[in-house]
Every structure is written in C-alpha cells, then in structure tokens.
Design a protein around this motif. Structure first.
Motif, PDB file in Angstrom:
ATOM      1  N   GLY A 175       0.779  -1.226   0.000  1.00  0.00           N
ATOM      2  CA  GLY A 175       0.000   0.000   0.000  1.00  0.00           C
ATOM      3  C   GLY A 175       0.808   1.273   0.000  1.00  0.00           C
ATOM      4  N   LEU A 176       2.152   1.176  -0.082  1.00  0.00           N
ATOM      5  CA  LEU A 176       2.941   2.405  -0.053  1.00  0.00           C
ATOM      6  C   LEU A 176       2.746   3.192  -1.341  1.00  0.00           C
ATOM      7  N   GLY A 177       2.817   4.497  -1.230  1.00  0.00           N
ATOM      8  CA  GLY A 177       2.670   5.372  -2.386  1.00  0.00           C
ATOM      9  C   GLY A 177       3.085   6.772  -1.994  1.00  0.00           C
ATOM     10  N   THR A 178       3.042   7.701  -2.935  1.00  0.00           N
ATOM     11  CA  THR A 178       3.440   9.071  -2.639  1.00  0.00           C
ATOM     12  C   THR A 178       2.835  10.036  -3.648  1.00  0.00           C
ATOM     13  N   THR A 179       2.502  11.222  -3.171  1.00  0.00           N
ATOM     14  CA  THR A 179       2.207  12.315  -4.088  1.00  0.00           C
ATOM     15  C   THR A 179       3.533  12.813  -4.652  1.00  0.00           C
ATOM     16  N   LEU A 180       3.470  13.643  -5.684  1.00  0.00           N
ATOM     17  CA  LEU A 180       4.720  14.125  -6.272  1.00  0.00           C
ATOM     18  C   LEU A 180       4.477  15.412  -7.061  1.00  0.00           C
ATOM     19  N   ILE A 181       5.349  16.400  -6.838  1.00  0.00           N
ATOM     20  CA  ILE A 181       5.441  17.571  -7.719  1.00  0.00           C
ATOM     21  C   ILE A 181       6.907  17.728  -8.078  1.00  0.00           C
ATOM     22  N   ALA A 182       7.200  17.824  -9.371  1.00  0.00           N
ATOM     23  CA  ALA A 182       8.572  18.011  -9.836  1.00  0.00           C
ATOM     24  C   ALA A 182       8.600  19.193 -10.793  1.00  0.00           C
ATOM     25  N   ALA A 183       9.542  20.121 -10.558  1.00  0.00           N
ATOM     26  CA  ALA A 183       9.716  21.286 -11.427  1.00  0.00           C
ATOM     27  C   ALA A 183      11.162  21.311 -11.901  1.00  0.00           C
ATOM     28  N   LEU A 184      11.358  21.163 -13.203  1.00  0.00           N
ATOM     29  CA  LEU A 184      12.700  21.091 -13.799  1.00  0.00           C
ATOM     30  C   LEU A 184      12.939  22.333 -14.648  1.00  0.00           C
TER      31      LEU A 184
END
Length: 461
Positions: free
Chosen positions: A93-102
């Motif tokens: 059940g592990l997971g994560t939100t994510l925001i990446a700005a390159l």
C-alpha cells in the motif's frame, strides 16, 4: 539574461506524527515535493525513493524534452515502488504524491500527481498551478461542492491518483511555462495547504523576501495550527545573475529535507541506481564547501537531534513488527483488539461493504473482515470510485462513523433508478437488489472477530 534559482527547503514531522513521510528537494535546476503514505514502514520509503529517482536530473541545463525526462524518472520510481510492495509485505500500500519542477534556461517543466500543491508568485499575484487529485475536487469539478465546502469536507484527503499505489500506468498533470526574473515558486505538502489559509500563504509568499525565512514561516504557521500532519515547504526564487551584488551567487548545493534526508543516498537496486547517481550530483563550489565546514554549533546540535530521532523511529518500527508477531502467536491480544476499532470500505462480492479491522494481511491471516454489506452495487459506481474502492478506502480517523460517511459519499454517485409501478400502485423493487442491512428492518450485524499520505493512500499525504 541568465536565470537561476535561489532556493530553500524545510520540513517538520509535525506535532502528532512519529515519522516524517514527507520529502523535499531544492537544487539549482530541480525542485521536488513528495508526500508519502503507506503506514510507518512505507510512506517515508516511498517519498524518499521518488526523490532518489528524480535527483539525477538536477545537473546541467537540459536542452531536450524536459517533460519526457521527468516522465521517465517518475515511471522508474513507480515501477520500483510496485516491486517493493510486492516483495515486502510491510510495504503493502505504499505510495506518494509528487510535484517536480525542472528548469532549463528560461523554461520550466512541471509535473504533478496527488494533492500536494504548487504556487506561483508573479508581479505580486499568487496563483495555484496544480489541481488536487482528490475525491472532493472531483465533486467540485462536477459542481456538487464549492471550493469553500471542499476545504472543510470530511473526505478531502481521499486521493484518487498517487505514485506507486496501483499496477496501472502513472497519469501526471504536465505543463511548460516561461520564467521571468522575480518569479517565486512554492511546493508544499497538504500539511501546509490544509492548515494554513490560502490568504496567509499568499501574504507570506509576497511579504517575506528571503526563501529560507519564507519556508520557515510557512512551517511555523502550520505548527501553530496544531501541526497534525507532516509539514514540508520548498520555496525558490527566479533570479537574474547579473542583478546580484558583486561577489554574490546563489548556492548550488542541493537541500534535501524530510524522509529523503535519511534515505536519498542509499542504493535502491544497485550501485548504479538513481539514488546512487543522486549522490554524485554536480560537485559543490569551494566557497560552498567552506560554508559547510563552518557550520555553527546550533546546526551541529540540530543534526545530532535529527539522527537521534531517526534511531528512535527505527526502534519504533522494530517494536511494531514485534507486536504483530506476538499477535499471530496469540500473545498480542491488545494489539488485535486495537485493529478491531478500525474500519474501512471495500468490495464484498458485488457490493460495497464496511470492513472492521485494517486492510492488511499477515501471511494467510486477514486483519479485516466484513462488518456490514450495503446495497450499493460496485458496478453502479463511476470508474474512478471503483478504482479507489479496489484498494480499499480508509477514513482519516479509522472510525465507523468515518467509514459510514464514505459509504454515503459513494451512494451519492450511484444514478437513481426510475421506479416501475406495480399493479398495486407501489414501486417494484430493482431486480437483483438486496436489502440494505443498515435499514431498520435489517438484523443487527454480528461483529466479526499509514495507512492511514497511509496510512492508506485514501488518507492524508
């Protein structure tokens, strides 16, 4: 005109959590925010692993398709998260939100999944760049809730899309934008956005000019609001190198905070893994190394405190595992009784049901069993609701009342059938429907013998 980032990253475990499942990264070309979920043994691993896969992008400017680079790194992180969950029961059940700005020159690529948020300040105007992938946001999009109602809705933390929580592909929101000197970006977890008002966030971003002081102030505001969740903020200003004072230059040493500060340099699959490559980022300049060597006594003390808390967390995980083993042996009756105070919603055959316990198994032993089956057919629900239900939906407090609230929210999504008049003038029952045990004529149910950003992904990130 040469643009660069002046940046800062800050994170706090909060006042009610024992483990920081948030991770933040700020570097000269890359900003990342990840809010992990999956219980004490999964959320911090998920967020730090996402940082490890993306950190190698923070090198020289990228002249190609930046969104493609982010997409590939995110796909690799998603694959590894799924593999880990399948091979290690503790990470189920592990997971994560994510925001990446390159950043590359004057362009910025932004990719987003989950309910963490990104903001832009330009010419004194603050705008939100991301849309939450949550159940209540879906209701807002349908016109069934206002933005104000969504902010205080009891199910605002039910997330529809995260990284690593399912076997399907990753669906990112992506955008490209032109940068201007003076722009300011904020990436934050819901530990900030859910407890600090939009007005206060905007005022802080506009009034406090130093990125580090601004990030510190946002964390402080969240703590003053009770700090029930992990709190992480990444602030970055777009600056023109020619406008800096003589001899001044923004740091090129990445700042890594939260769970990733412990995990990001550890190998994932091999010494050539993204995490290992992340440890070999662009070497710091001599002046940066000198600054690091002159850290104050207060900073050294803070580092020692962080390591002490990390050791305590590892002991806490070991004790938790021991408690589960004692439960299976019959000596953990107290722990088992606690699981029976928790409730969640999942399918039971063709129908939606409330389960008592937690949605996990230890070997052949299931820690959750049906408590009450409703008359809501799973096939009648919208596709997005069926997808979330397949992985179970856990209320934030794990209570029966919270589970019943989720059931009622699902019921609202079922189209109302048109009654067929019977010869006696009453409506005929819908074929195949079964009575709802929650009605007054149904017999009383027999109580059977993080999960919660996990915690279940349906709970806070």
């Amino acid at each position: 005109m040469t643009l660069t980032f002046s940046y800062a990253a800050r994170s706090d475990v909060g006042l009610l959590r024992n483990v920081n499942q948030d991770s933040g990264y700020a570097g000269p070309h890359l900003l990342v925010l990840a809010d992990g979920m999956g219980g004490p043994a999964g959320g911090d691993v998920a967020s730090s692993l996402a940082i490890a896969h993306l950190a190698p992008l923070d090198g020289d400017s990228h002249g190609g398709d930046m969104l493609a680079l982010i997409r590939e790194a995110v796909a690799q992180a998603h694959t590894e998260l799924r593999e880990r969950a399948q091979t290690d029961p503790e990470l189920a059940g592990l997971g994560t939100t994510l925001i990446a700005a390159l950043r590359s020159g004057k362009r910025l690529a932004l990719a987003h999944i989950g309910d963490s948020r990104a903001y832009l300040v330009r010419d004194g105007v603050v705008s939100r760049l991301t849309v939450d992938h949550t159940y209540v946001q879906h209701l807002v999009d349908l016109g069934q809730l206002t933005e104000e109602e969504a902010e205080s809705h009891s199910h605002r933390s039910v997330i529809l899309r995260v990284l690593g929580d399912h076997d399907f592909g990753v669906e990112l929101d992506e955008s490209l934008r032109e940068l201007s000197a003076g722009d300011r970006f904020l990436l934050c977890s819901d530990g900030v956005s859910s407890y600090v008002s939009a007005e206060t966030i905007a005022q802080t971003l506009i009034e406090i000019t130093d990125p580090g002081e601004c990030a510190d102030k946002l964390v402080d505001y969240a703590l003053r609001a009770g700090g029930p969740d992990n709190i992480t903020a990444v602030v970055a200003d777009v600056v023109e190198l020619d406008d800096l004072p003589d001899g001044a230059a923004p740091s090129t040493v990445p700042q890594v905070v939260g769970a990733a500060a412990d995990h990001w340099k550890q190998p994932t699959r091999s010494s050539d893994s993204p995490a290992a490559r992340a440890a070999a980022l662009t070497p710091p300049k001599p002046e940066d190394l000198a600054a690091q060597a002159e850290r104050s006594a207060d900073e050294e003390e803070a580092e020692l405190d962080r390591r002490t808390r990390s050791r305590r967390r590892r002991w806490a995980w070991a004790l938790s595992l021991t408690a589960v083993l004692l439960l299976l042996a019959g000596a953990g009756w107290a722990g088992y009784r606690w699981t029976q105070t928790q409730y969640y919603v999942a399918p039971s055959g063709d129908y939606v049901a409330i389960y008592q316990g937690i949605p996990q198994s230890i070997g052949p032993v299931k820690l959750g069993q049906p408590y009450r089956t409703t008359n809501i057919l799973v096939d009648d629900l919208p596709d997005f609701a069926q997808d979330r239900l397949a992985n179970s939906i856990t209320p934030g407090d794990g209570s029966l009342e919270g589970a019943e609230g989720i059931v009622e929210s699902l019921r609202e999504q079922v189209p109302t059938p048109t009654p067929t008049p019977s010869p006696s003038g009453t409506a005929s029952p819908v074929p195949g429907a079964t009575p709802d045990p929650s009605s007054s004529t149904a017999p009383s149910p027999t109580t059977p013998g993080d999960a919660t950003r996990p915690t279940d992904p349906s709970a806070t990130s």
